[in-house]
Structures are given as C-alpha cells and as structure tokens.
Design a protein around this motif. Structure first.
Motif, PDB file in Angstrom:
ATOM      1  N   PRO A 210       6.324   8.174  -1.151  1.00  0.00           N
ATOM      2  CA  PRO A 210       7.685   8.031  -1.698  1.00  0.00           C
ATOM      3  C   PRO A 210       8.182   9.336  -2.306  1.00  0.00           C
ATOM      4  O   PRO A 210       7.448   9.996  -3.048  1.00  0.00           O
ATOM      5  CB  PRO A 210       7.529   6.948  -2.772  1.00  0.00           C
ATOM      6  CG  PRO A 210       6.234   6.270  -2.467  1.00  0.00           C
ATOM      7  CD  PRO A 210       5.357   7.312  -1.846  1.00  0.00           C
ATOM      8  N   ILE A 211       9.410   9.709  -1.973  1.00  0.00           N
ATOM      9  CA  ILE A 211       9.994  10.922  -2.562  1.00  0.00           C
ATOM     10  C   ILE A 211      10.447  10.634  -3.982  1.00  0.00           C
ATOM     11  O   ILE A 211      10.216  11.414  -4.899  1.00  0.00           O
ATOM     12  CB  ILE A 211      11.184  11.416  -1.708  1.00  0.00           C
ATOM     13  CG1 ILE A 211      10.705  11.823  -0.314  1.00  0.00           C
ATOM     14  CG2 ILE A 211      11.873  12.601  -2.391  1.00  0.00           C
ATOM     15  CD1 ILE A 211      11.824  12.219   0.621  1.00  0.00           C
ATOM     16  N   SER A 212      11.094   9.501  -4.154  1.00  0.00           N
ATOM     17  CA  SER A 212      11.605   9.139  -5.474  1.00  0.00           C
ATOM     18  C   SER A 212      10.570   8.283  -6.191  1.00  0.00           C
ATOM     19  O   SER A 212      10.191   7.217  -5.709  1.00  0.00           O
ATOM     20  CB  SER A 212      12.931   8.372  -5.346  1.00  0.00           C
ATOM     21  OG  SER A 212      13.409   7.999  -6.614  1.00  0.00           O
ATOM     22  N   GLN A 213      10.084   8.754  -7.351  1.00  0.00           N
ATOM     23  CA  GLN A 213       9.086   8.020  -8.121  1.00  0.00           C
ATOM     24  C   GLN A 213       9.702   7.318  -9.337  1.00  0.00           C
ATOM     25  O   GLN A 213       9.029   6.578 -10.030  1.00  0.00           O
ATOM     26  CB  GLN A 213       8.002   8.987  -8.598  1.00  0.00           C
ATOM     27  CG  GLN A 213       7.317   9.762  -7.491  1.00  0.00           C
ATOM     28  CD  GLN A 213       6.318   8.946  -6.707  1.00  0.00           C
ATOM     29  OE1 GLN A 213       5.889   7.872  -7.137  1.00  0.00           O
ATOM     30  NE2 GLN A 213       5.938   9.427  -5.542  1.00  0.00           N
TER      31      GLN A 213
ATOM     32  N   ILE B  80      10.997  11.402   7.939  1.00  0.00           N
ATOM     33  CA  ILE B  80      11.344  10.948   6.593  1.00  0.00           C
ATOM     34  C   ILE B  80      12.208   9.713   6.780  1.00  0.00           C
ATOM     35  O   ILE B  80      13.276   9.791   7.387  1.00  0.00           O
ATOM     36  CB  ILE B  80      12.096  12.029   5.804  1.00  0.00           C
ATOM     37  CG1 ILE B  80      11.225  13.278   5.652  1.00  0.00           C
ATOM     38  CG2 ILE B  80      12.490  11.496   4.420  1.00  0.00           C
ATOM     39  CD1 ILE B  80      11.932  14.441   4.974  1.00  0.00           C
ATOM     40  N   LYS B  81      11.723   8.572   6.316  1.00  0.00           N
ATOM     41  CA  LYS B  81      12.459   7.340   6.560  1.00  0.00           C
ATOM     42  C   LYS B  81      12.475   6.458   5.323  1.00  0.00           C
ATOM     43  O   LYS B  81      11.597   6.564   4.450  1.00  0.00           O
ATOM     44  CB  LYS B  81      11.861   6.573   7.737  1.00  0.00           C
ATOM     45  CG  LYS B  81      10.521   5.926   7.468  1.00  0.00           C
ATOM     46  CD  LYS B  81      10.153   5.012   8.638  1.00  0.00           C
ATOM     47  CE  LYS B  81       8.898   4.197   8.351  1.00  0.00           C
ATOM     48  NZ  LYS B  81       8.604   3.254   9.441  1.00  0.00           N
ATOM     49  N   ASP B  82      13.484   5.600   5.256  1.00  0.00           N
ATOM     50  CA  ASP B  82      13.604   4.675   4.130  1.00  0.00           C
ATOM     51  C   ASP B  82      12.665   3.491   4.324  1.00  0.00           C
ATOM     52  O   ASP B  82      12.554   2.940   5.420  1.00  0.00           O
ATOM     53  CB  ASP B  82      15.043   4.168   4.004  1.00  0.00           C
ATOM     54  CG  ASP B  82      15.979   5.225   3.464  1.00  0.00           C
ATOM     55  OD1 ASP B  82      15.486   6.277   3.017  1.00  0.00           O
ATOM     56  OD2 ASP B  82      17.214   5.019   3.499  1.00  0.00           O
TER      57      ASP B  82
ATOM     58  N   THR C 251      13.614   3.246  -0.570  1.00  0.00           N
ATOM     59  CA  THR C 251      13.198   4.572  -1.017  1.00  0.00           C
ATOM     60  C   THR C 251      12.802   5.440   0.171  1.00  0.00           C
ATOM     61  O   THR C 251      12.038   4.994   1.029  1.00  0.00           O
ATOM     62  CB  THR C 251      11.990   4.457  -1.977  1.00  0.00           C
ATOM     63  OG1 THR C 251      12.366   3.666  -3.108  1.00  0.00           O
ATOM     64  CG2 THR C 251      11.531   5.815  -2.448  1.00  0.00           C
ATOM     65  N   PRO C 252      13.313   6.673   0.246  1.00  0.00           N
ATOM     66  CA  PRO C 252      12.887   7.570   1.322  1.00  0.00           C
ATOM     67  C   PRO C 252      11.425   7.972   1.154  1.00  0.00           C
ATOM     68  O   PRO C 252      10.996   8.312   0.050  1.00  0.00           O
ATOM     69  CB  PRO C 252      13.827   8.768   1.188  1.00  0.00           C
ATOM     70  CG  PRO C 252      14.296   8.738  -0.226  1.00  0.00           C
ATOM     71  CD  PRO C 252      14.332   7.304  -0.628  1.00  0.00           C
ATOM     72  N   CYS C 253      10.678   7.918   2.236  1.00  0.00           N
ATOM     73  CA  CYS C 253       9.266   8.280   2.221  1.00  0.00           C
ATOM     74  C   CYS C 253       8.990   9.340   3.280  1.00  0.00           C
ATOM     75  O   CYS C 253       9.537   9.284   4.389  1.00  0.00           O
ATOM     76  CB  CYS C 253       8.382   7.059   2.495  1.00  0.00           C
ATOM     77  SG  CYS C 253       8.428   5.798   1.213  1.00  0.00           S
ATOM     78  N   ILE C 254       8.135  10.296   2.948  1.00  0.00           N
ATOM     79  CA  ILE C 254       7.688  11.303   3.903  1.00  0.00           C
ATOM     80  C   ILE C 254       6.455  10.747   4.606  1.00  0.00           C
ATOM     81  O   ILE C 254       5.441  10.454   3.969  1.00  0.00           O
ATOM     82  CB  ILE C 254       7.359  12.626   3.200  1.00  0.00           C
ATOM     83  CG1 ILE C 254       8.623  13.200   2.538  1.00  0.00           C
ATOM     84  CG2 ILE C 254       6.779  13.641   4.189  1.00  0.00           C
ATOM     85  CD1 ILE C 254       8.364  14.434   1.688  1.00  0.00           C
ATOM     86  N   VAL C 255       6.551  10.575   5.915  1.00  0.00           N
ATOM     87  CA  VAL C 255       5.459   9.992   6.697  1.00  0.00           C
ATOM     88  C   VAL C 255       4.581  11.125   7.222  1.00  0.00           C
ATOM     89  O   VAL C 255       5.046  11.993   7.964  1.00  0.00           O
ATOM     90  CB  VAL C 255       5.983   9.148   7.866  1.00  0.00           C
ATOM     91  CG1 VAL C 255       4.821   8.483   8.604  1.00  0.00           C
ATOM     92  CG2 VAL C 255       6.973   8.091   7.368  1.00  0.00           C
ATOM     93  N   ILE C 256       3.303  11.116   6.838  1.00  0.00           N
ATOM     94  CA  ILE C 256       2.360  12.148   7.264  1.00  0.00           C
ATOM     95  C   ILE C 256       1.271  11.511   8.120  1.00  0.00           C
ATOM     96  O   ILE C 256       0.649  10.521   7.714  1.00  0.00           O
ATOM     97  CB  ILE C 256       1.715  12.861   6.062  1.00  0.00           C
ATOM     98  CG1 ILE C 256       2.783  13.610   5.255  1.00  0.00           C
ATOM     99  CG2 ILE C 256       0.619  13.832   6.526  1.00  0.00           C
ATOM    100  CD1 ILE C 256       2.231  14.309   4.024  1.00  0.00           C
TER     101      ILE C 256
END
Length: 428
Positions: free
Chosen positions: A28-31, A75-77, A86-91
């Motif tokens: 999650p980008i936003s914590q 990067i997807k919600d 919440t936007p998340c960076i998928v690795i």
C-alpha cells in the motif's frame, strides 16, 4: 470499559516465527488517511529490497519501501476491508534478495533531529492500527513532554503479537525506548501491560535496574476493553481525561505502541526501514496458531496457503475480533498497522430492534450514544450523525458486543462515516 474473554492462551507462549515470502506483494502506498505518498517507481522497474518506492512529500504521510527485490508489475487500486480503495505497488518477487545498502550510524552521536529524520526516512508509523506517521507525532513544536507511554496494553482478544515482542525482543524494545526519549526528553516513561501479562515484569527487571532506564516503570492495568485505546490508556496511567480533540502532546504526553518502538530500534540501530511486522494467527478455525513476522504487502491468501489453512467456509478477519475488518478479497495485503489474522466460524446473527436499554452508552469509552448512529443512518439522516459526534467514535465495537438485540451498530458507524465523507466531497 468492560471485561471480555481474552482468547490469548493458544498463541501467548508461541515464539515468533517467519512466513515464507510471497511471489507477489501488494504494498500500500497510503498508510494513513492523510496525504498519499508519491510513487517513485513505475511498471517495469527493477527494485531492490529496502529501496524507497514511494516518497512522503507533504502532510500526514510516510515513506514506503520494497520488502523484497524484484520487478514492479503495476500500480493498482485495491479495496480494503474498511471499504476504502488504496493504490498498491505490485512487486513480483525474484527471490534474489538483492539488497540496497543500508545506512549505519554511531548511535551515541545522533542528535534528536537526526533521530527524528531516521524515523521519517524509514517510514515508521504507529503499528497499533492507526498508522499515524511517527515522525509527525514526535515533532513537539515546543511542547514539554512529561510522560512517554509505551503501549503494551494489548486488549483485543486473540492478539499476542505485542506480547511476543515484549517477551522475546526485550533488549531491542528498551534500546528503542532510549532512542525515542532522546527526542522526547520525557521526565517519566511508563510501559503499560495488562494484569494477565504481569509475568513480563521478570523479562523487564534486568533493564529496569540499569541506570539508563531509571525513569522507566511498569504500569499493570486491569484486563479491560478497550484499555489500549490512546485516550483510555492515558486516563488509566495518568488519571488525566483528555478532550476528544485535544492532542496528547498538548497535555505533555506521547503514546507509542511497542511494535512502533521496536521498528524505531531497527531503523536507528540497523538502518532498516519498516518492511515487516509481527502478526498473530488465531481463531477457532485456525489450524496453525502463533505469532509470525510477515512482510508488508503479503496477501492474506499467501499466508493461508503457507500455513495450510482452509479459507473456505469461514470468516477471515484482518486485525482483532472487535476492531478488525472482515476480509472478502483474499488478495488484501498486510499493512504496517495489521496486528493479526483471525479465522472464525461463520455464524448467522439474529438481529432485533433497539430496546433502548442504554447498555451501549454505558460501555462507550468516548461517552457517545451509539444507538443514535444506527437510528440516523437507517433513516438516512446522515448530517445528524455528526450532531452526535460520530467522528469521535474509535470503532472499538464495545457497543455492539454488549447489545442484547445485536443491532448493527458498527456497520452503521462505519458506513455513516463513509457517507458523510462522500457528502462533504460532493459539497466541495
């Protein structure tokens, strides 16, 4: 406050273990509910473990770091159990553990400003659930701090992750306390624990006898819920009852969860950003009970598969049974504020109309009238919700727990807050 069954017996004495890394992580980008950090990576980028992947540029936000090395897919919600997206960076994990070089310091020479910057840089937030940026909390703006409370009052049933940190990582906890108080310069430091965990005093004793911790004491509090809430804890420890909108630092008080203190130790001593945390796996339908260290961004479904847990006809809750949220999407990830995953029986709840018994008012730690939230939400009178101070509700669920009619009080409160937010945005 009230007494509820703790249900901690099956995990309380379990040593901390690790869960194998997931092939895909959703970080999650936003914590926190404040400003959203700015992504520093894009799809296709290679990242190293510990690399900063989102930057806090302003407001109430925190930096985000890669828990593993690999490639950014997108990067997807993702919709979280509380209804927010919440936007998340998928690795995609390459399992190579390619690591960005960490910064090490001579801790004896660090000034309060340098310590604060380390906390900020490494993305430390409150691990008690709220995920408030810790560097912001410790920015005192001239306020004198009289008491620093280390919150080990793990009052939610089932959860023992904080207990595990206090019991197994005691030295690191005390060193973290020392680092923090070089910033706060508090006259007194209190570690709060519940009566049911009083045996922790034996683990604390060798440190309490050391000169550097001479202003640290332990407060043993009754086994009551929600004893660990910030305002409730402050009242129990200090006797002070703060106003709903009064910041604790204005009263000379700072409170931090034990997980947060341990994360600060890791950041200062080892240069390690906050990329993992301890969670509890429990519940009557859980096959493997215990406390586990898990990477931030690990999907719930990976944890269930790794532990051989059946996620079929059961109710999965992220967090504790009182304040946790039911998981409908198994790809939902662990966040910096996740304290546990519970596997509970699915039970049909028979709900009745409010009988005006007033029990919900009696147990509300914020002195609110929860039945008015349900009534006004049900009738569509959304603006009346703030008339009864719905924003002051901490969603502890004590009201719904005690309600003899099983009125959906918490559902009304959560949905009511979302509705008010929608209406406010529409007006703007």
């Amino acid at each position: 406050m009230m007494h509820i069954f703790s249900m901690k017996g099956k995990t309380k004495k379990k040593s901390i273990r690790t869960i194998e890394d997931a092939p895909f992580l959703y970080i999650p980008i936003s914590q926190y509910l404040g400003e959203t950090p700015v992504p520093g990576v894009k799809a296709g980028d290679k990242v190293m473990k510990y690399q900063q992947i989102a930057v806090s540029e302003k407001g109430l936000s925190s930096n985000v770091h890669a828990p593993v090395s690999g490639q950014v897919l997108e990067i997807k919600d993702i919709e979280f159990p509380d209804g927010t997206s919440t936007p998340c960076i998928v690795i995609q994990n390459d399992f190579q553990e390619t690591t960005e070089k960490l910064l090490y310091f001579n801790t004896d020479d660090l000034s309060p400003e340098q310590l604060l910057n380390i906390i900020r840089t490494n993305g430390i937030v409150g691990e008690g659930g709220a995920q408030f940026p810790t560097a912001v909390k410790y920015t005192l703006d001239g306020h004198k701090i009289d008491i620093f409370i280390v919150n080990g009052t793990e009052c939610e049933p089932y959860l023992t992750s904080d207990y595990a940190v206090m019991a197994e990582r005691t030295q690191e906890l005390f060193e973290g306390i020392g680092f923090i108080n070089r910033i706060l310069n508090a006259d007194s430091i209190v570690i709060s624990i519940e009566e049911q965990n009083k045996e922790l005093q034996k683990a604390f004793a060798p440190y309490l006898q050391q000169a550097e911790y001479r202003n640290v004491r332990v407060a043993i509090l009754p086994n009551e819920y929600p004893q660990g809430g910030e305002l409730q804890l402050i009242k129990s420890v200090t006797g002070k009852e703060l106003g709903r909108f009064q910041r604790p630092r204005e009263a000379g008080i700072i409170v931090s969860n034990v997980g947060t203190v341990h994360a600060i130790y890791e950041a200062v001593k080892n240069g390690r950003p906050l990329i993992s945390r301890i969670i509890t796996i429990s519940g009557e339908e859980a096959a493997h009970y215990g406390n586990y260290e898990v990477k931030i961004g690990t999907p719930v479904e990976h944890i269930t598969k790794s532990l051989g847990l059946d996620s079929g006809n059961i109710r999965i809750v992220l967090g504790g049974p009182m304040m946790g949220k039911a998981v409908n999407d198994p790809s939902v990830p662990i966040t910096k504020g996740s304290s546990g995953i519970l596997f509970l029986k699915k039970e049909a709840v028979k709900r009745s109309n409010c009988i005006s018994c007033g029990y919900c008012v009696d147990v509300c730690p914020m002195h609110l009238m929860p039945m008015k939230f349900e009534e006004n939400y049900r009738k569509g009178k959304y603006f009346n919700l703030e008339k009864y101070s719905i924003s002051s509700c901490i969603e502890c669920a004590a009201c719904e727990y005690i309600c003899p009619s099983n009125v959906p009080l918490i559902e009304s409160i959560k949905e009511g807050k979302l509705k008010l937010k929608e209406l406010a945005n529409a007006i703007q």
